[in-house]
Scaffold this active site. Structure first.
Site, PDB file in Angstrom:
ATOM      1  N   SER A 170       0.866  -1.171   0.000  1.00 20.00           N
ATOM      2  CA  SER A 170       0.000   0.000   0.000  1.00 20.00           C
ATOM      3  C   SER A 170       0.902   1.220   0.000  1.00 20.00           C
ATOM      4  CB  SER A 170      -0.926  -0.005   1.218  1.00 20.00           C
ATOM      5  OG  SER A 170      -0.160  -0.032   2.382  1.00 20.00           O
ATOM      6  N   GLY A 172       2.209   2.715  -2.303  1.00 21.99           N
ATOM      7  CA  GLY A 172       3.292   2.653  -3.283  1.00 21.99           C
ATOM      8  C   GLY A 172       4.566   1.968  -2.809  1.00 21.99           C
ATOM      9  N   GLU A 282     -10.351   2.434  -7.757  1.00 22.23           N
ATOM     10  CA  GLU A 282      -9.392   3.384  -8.318  1.00 22.23           C
ATOM     11  C   GLU A 282      -9.295   3.195  -9.827  1.00 22.23           C
ATOM     12  OE1 GLU A 282      -5.590   3.054  -6.320  1.00 22.23           O
ATOM     13  OE2 GLU A 282      -6.548   2.854  -4.366  1.00 22.23           O
ATOM     14  N   GLU A 294      -7.073  -0.473  -9.224  1.00 21.15           N
ATOM     15  CA  GLU A 294      -7.213  -1.403  -8.107  1.00 21.15           C
ATOM     16  C   GLU A 294      -8.400  -0.985  -7.256  1.00 21.15           C
ATOM     17  OE1 GLU A 294      -3.969  -1.453  -5.343  1.00 21.15           O
ATOM     18  OE2 GLU A 294      -4.242   0.635  -4.855  1.00 21.15           O
ATOM     19  N   ASP A 301      -8.921   6.538   1.335  1.00 26.94           N
ATOM     20  CA  ASP A 301      -8.374   7.798   1.865  1.00 26.94           C
ATOM     21  C   ASP A 301      -8.768   9.007   1.004  1.00 26.94           C
ATOM     22  OD1 ASP A 301      -6.602   6.989  -0.123  1.00 26.94           O
ATOM     23  OD2 ASP A 301      -4.851   6.881   1.200  1.00 26.94           O
ATOM     24  N   THR A 302      -8.806   8.843  -0.311  1.00 28.99           N
ATOM     25  CA  THR A 302      -9.209   9.980  -1.151  1.00 28.99           C
ATOM     26  C   THR A 302     -10.654  10.400  -0.857  1.00 28.99           C
ATOM     27  OG1 THR A 302      -9.945   8.533  -2.942  1.00 28.99           O
ATOM     28  CG2 THR A 302      -7.666   9.297  -3.043  1.00 28.99           C
ATOM     29  N   ARG A 379       0.558  10.699   7.550  1.00 30.56           N
ATOM     30  CA  ARG A 379      -0.631  11.543   7.514  1.00 30.56           C
ATOM     31  C   ARG A 379      -1.127  11.772   8.937  1.00 30.56           C
ATOM     32  NH1 ARG A 379      -3.977   9.061   3.329  1.00 30.56           N
ATOM     33  NH2 ARG A 379      -4.909   7.832   4.974  1.00 30.56           N
TER      34      ARG A 379
HETATM   35  N1  LIG Z   1       0.155   1.903 -14.365  1.00 21.80           N
HETATM   36  C1  LIG Z   1       0.263   3.105 -13.832  1.00 21.80           C
HETATM   37  N2  LIG Z   1       0.487   4.190 -14.601  1.00 21.80           N
HETATM   38  C2  LIG Z   1       0.620   5.423 -14.068  1.00 21.80           C
HETATM   39  N3  LIG Z   1       0.548   5.681 -12.756  1.00 21.80           N
HETATM   40  C3  LIG Z   1       0.331   4.643 -11.930  1.00 21.80           C
HETATM   41  C4  LIG Z   1       0.159   3.312 -12.419  1.00 21.80           C
HETATM   42  N4  LIG Z   1      -0.030   2.497 -11.370  1.00 21.80           N
HETATM   43  C5  LIG Z   1      -0.002   3.277 -10.281  1.00 21.80           C
HETATM   44  N5  LIG Z   1       0.215   4.565 -10.601  1.00 21.80           N
HETATM   45  C6  LIG Z   1       0.288   5.698  -9.659  1.00 21.80           C
HETATM   46  O1  LIG Z   1       0.756   5.238  -8.397  1.00 21.80           O
HETATM   47  C7  LIG Z   1      -0.275   5.342  -7.404  1.00 21.80           C
HETATM   48  C8  LIG Z   1      -0.223   4.152  -6.453  1.00 21.80           C
HETATM   49  O2  LIG Z   1      -0.420   2.973  -7.199  1.00 21.80           O
HETATM   50  P1  LIG Z   1      -1.279   1.757  -6.612  1.00 21.80           P
HETATM   51  O3  LIG Z   1      -2.611   2.258  -6.201  1.00 21.80           O
HETATM   52  O4  LIG Z   1      -1.222   0.646  -7.577  1.00 21.80           O
HETATM   53  O5  LIG Z   1      -0.351   1.398  -5.363  1.00 21.80           O
HETATM   54  P2  LIG Z   1      -0.678   1.112  -3.848  1.00 21.80           P
HETATM   55  O6  LIG Z   1       0.613   0.648  -3.249  1.00 21.80           O
HETATM   56  O7  LIG Z   1      -1.859   0.241  -3.739  1.00 21.80           O
HETATM   57  O8  LIG Z   1      -1.002   2.551  -3.281  1.00 21.80           O
HETATM   58  P3  LIG Z   1      -2.259   3.044  -2.411  1.00 21.80           P
HETATM   59  O9  LIG Z   1      -2.285   2.206  -1.183  1.00 21.80           O
HETATM   60  O10 LIG Z   1      -1.899   4.484  -2.135  1.00 21.80           O
HETATM   61  O11 LIG Z   1      -3.481   2.908  -3.257  1.00 21.80           O
HETATM   62  C9  LIG Z   1      -1.557   5.445  -8.206  1.00 21.80           C
HETATM   63  O12 LIG Z   1      -2.568   6.082  -7.456  1.00 21.80           O
HETATM   64  C10 LIG Z   1      -1.105   6.248  -9.406  1.00 21.80           C
HETATM   65  O13 LIG Z   1      -0.992   7.618  -9.097  1.00 21.80           O
HETATM   66 MG   LIG Z   2      -3.959   2.530  -4.944  1.00 20.46          MG
END
Ligand SMILES: Nc1ncnc2c1ncn2[C@@H]1O[C@H](COP(=O)(O)OP(=O)(O)OP(=O)(O)O)[C@@H](O)[C@H]1O
Ligand SMILES: [Mg+2]
Length: 413
Positions: A170, A172, A282, A294, A301-302, A379
């Site tokens: 999560s 990123g 998302e 996903e 959170d958004t 946060r």
């Molecule tokens: N394929 C993609 N192309 C462009 N940007 C991307 C892509 N995948 C992810 N991102 C960017 O990175 C962010 C985080 O990606 P993702 O939601 O897959 O990860 P996460 O680890 O689950 O993060 P979170 O828990 O914040 O949702 C996305 O909200 C987007 O801004």
């Molecule tokens: Mg995400």
């Protein structure tokens, strides 16, 4: 072993918390999103038990009871459930033993939205295949790899530049953007080791050059006749200077055709996940196209922006749905925005300042989460604001958040 039947019953009576047998909610994870769920559930007369791995977590500060434990420990989780006998178990974070949750569900305990959905959504491969291959929803090109060599093949398939992502993560964690083959090995190792659980298997995805990133908050709840139906909140738009949520606004001001595509995608995915409660779907909007990314099986959170934009926030809607009460129709959103307040350094007992200035911004509400410790990028709060227009609401939320963040000598500065 419980004899109760799986699933949330449609409800229209309630006893009093503590004195009687009010609907009992067990929050697994007690962060700021959980705190709002706890407050809304309590407003509806529920008894709320908050659990997390550290004490004095935000939701614990408002719950009827709190427990501190490692929720990745299946035996500890089971002991907690058997002791508290919740009507609904509400996972609020991903760091939970989901196999234990699935077992508890088969024994008749109710997991929100379901244990299967909780497990599927934290596994990038499962949720991507469910969305793209079963629900036939559009996504960016993707592939999976188990080592550096197969990652190179996968990258050729999705094309450079691409993102390499950990299987479970999560905010990123473990994710990197790769421009060409020379950067792939480092990115692969980061994804394999930098996720929440080390895993040789990783996901590669084309970098989507989107126009806008949105969350479709999707509610599965009872209608007045007791049937479960899906409703969509107006899409929430958000921006992330890095990979972490920074600010969001609602409505996203998208054409009706795009909103219809977003709802179709969110509906197709959440129909397959099932259960009741609110999902955060998302998606990326690229031109006329809508691409699924996903989904969170819980308030997003958004969606903190809905504390200002909606008569019933995402938390209020979630609480209503998981307690088994009807949600007839969701009222339209008014222009509003949210902006995070982040910690800048390591500090016990973070101090907040410039509150007078922040709260002097018109249309603003401040949510300080009460976290006992600050660290860089954590946060610590959010400023939400209404405005006559989205632009005005965004400016107000940002101004208020920056007032708090600019207080020198505190956890936020
Ligand atoms: N394929 C993609 N192309 C462009 N940007 C991307 C892509 N995948 C992810 N991102 C960017 O990175 C962010 C985080 O990606 P993702 O939601 O897959 O990860 P996460 O680890 O689950 O993060 P979170 O828990 O914040 O949702 C996305 O909200 C987007 O801004
Ligand atoms: Mg995400």
């Amino acid at each position: 072993m419980s004899t109760r039947s799986a699933g949330v019953p449609f409800r229209d009576t309630s006893e009093s918390p503590l004195a009687g047998r009010a609907p009992r909610v067990l929050l697994l994870g007690s962060g700021e999103l959980g705190r709002e769920i706890a407050i809304e559930a309590m407003r509806l007369g529920a008894e709320v038990v908050a659990a997390d791995r550290y004490s004095n977590a935000p939701a614990m500060q408002v719950a009827h009871r709190a427990h501190t434990l490692a929720m990745t420990d299946g035996a500890a989780l089971r002991a907690l459930v058997e002791r508290e006998e919740p009507d609904v178990i509400v996972p609020e974070i991903e760091q939970i033993d989901t196999t234990a949750l699935e077992q508890l569900e088969t024994e008749g305990w109710t997991v929100i939205p379901t244990a299967r959905a909780t497990r599927a959504t934290m596994d990038r491969e499962r949720i991507r295949r469910l969305a793209a291959e079963e629900a036939r929803v559009s996504t960016g090109r993707y592939a999976f790899a188990d080592d550096v060599r197969s990652a190179a093949v996968a990258a050729e398939h999705v094309g450079y530049p691409c993102l390499v992502k950990a299987m479970t993560s999560s905010s990123g964690h473990g994710m990197s953007l790769v421009q060409d083959r020379s950067e792939l090995e480092g990115a692969y190792l980061e994804a394999a080791h930098g996720g929440r659980v080390p895993s040789a298997r990783v996901m590669l995805e084309e970098q989507v050059h989107f126009d806008l990133e949105v969350t479709v908050l999707t509610l599965r709840a009872y209608a007045a006749d007791g049937s479960v139906r899906t409703q969509f909140l107006s899409p929430v738009a958000h921006v992330r200077p890095g990979t972490v949520y920074h600010s969001s606004w609602q409505p996203a001001e998208l054409p009706a055709t795009i909103v219809a595509r977003l709802e179709a995608a969110a509906g197709a995915v959440t129909d397959r996940l099932g259960g009741v409660g609110l999902y955060g779907v998302e998606c990326f909007v690229r031109g006329e196209e809508v691409l699924f990314s996903e989904v969170s099986p819980r308030p997003h959170d958004t969606g903190l922006v809905t504390l200002a934009s909606q008569w019933n926030s995402e938390f209020a809607l979630h609480a209503r749905a998981i307690l088994g009460y009807p949600v007839p129709t969701i009222e339209p959103a008014v222009p509003a925005a949210a902006h995070v307040i982040l910690g800048v350094r390591e500090q016990e007992n973070p101090v907040f300042g410039h509150l007078r200035q922040a709260l002097s911004v018109p249309g603003v509400r401040l949510f300080l989460f009460g976290k006992p410790r600050s660290h860089p990028g954590r946060r610590l709060g959010v400023a939400v604001a209404r405005g006559g227009t989205i632009a005005e609401a965004r400016e107000r939320a940002e101004r208020a958040a920056h007032w708090v963040e600019s207080f020198r000598g505190a956890g936020t500065a």
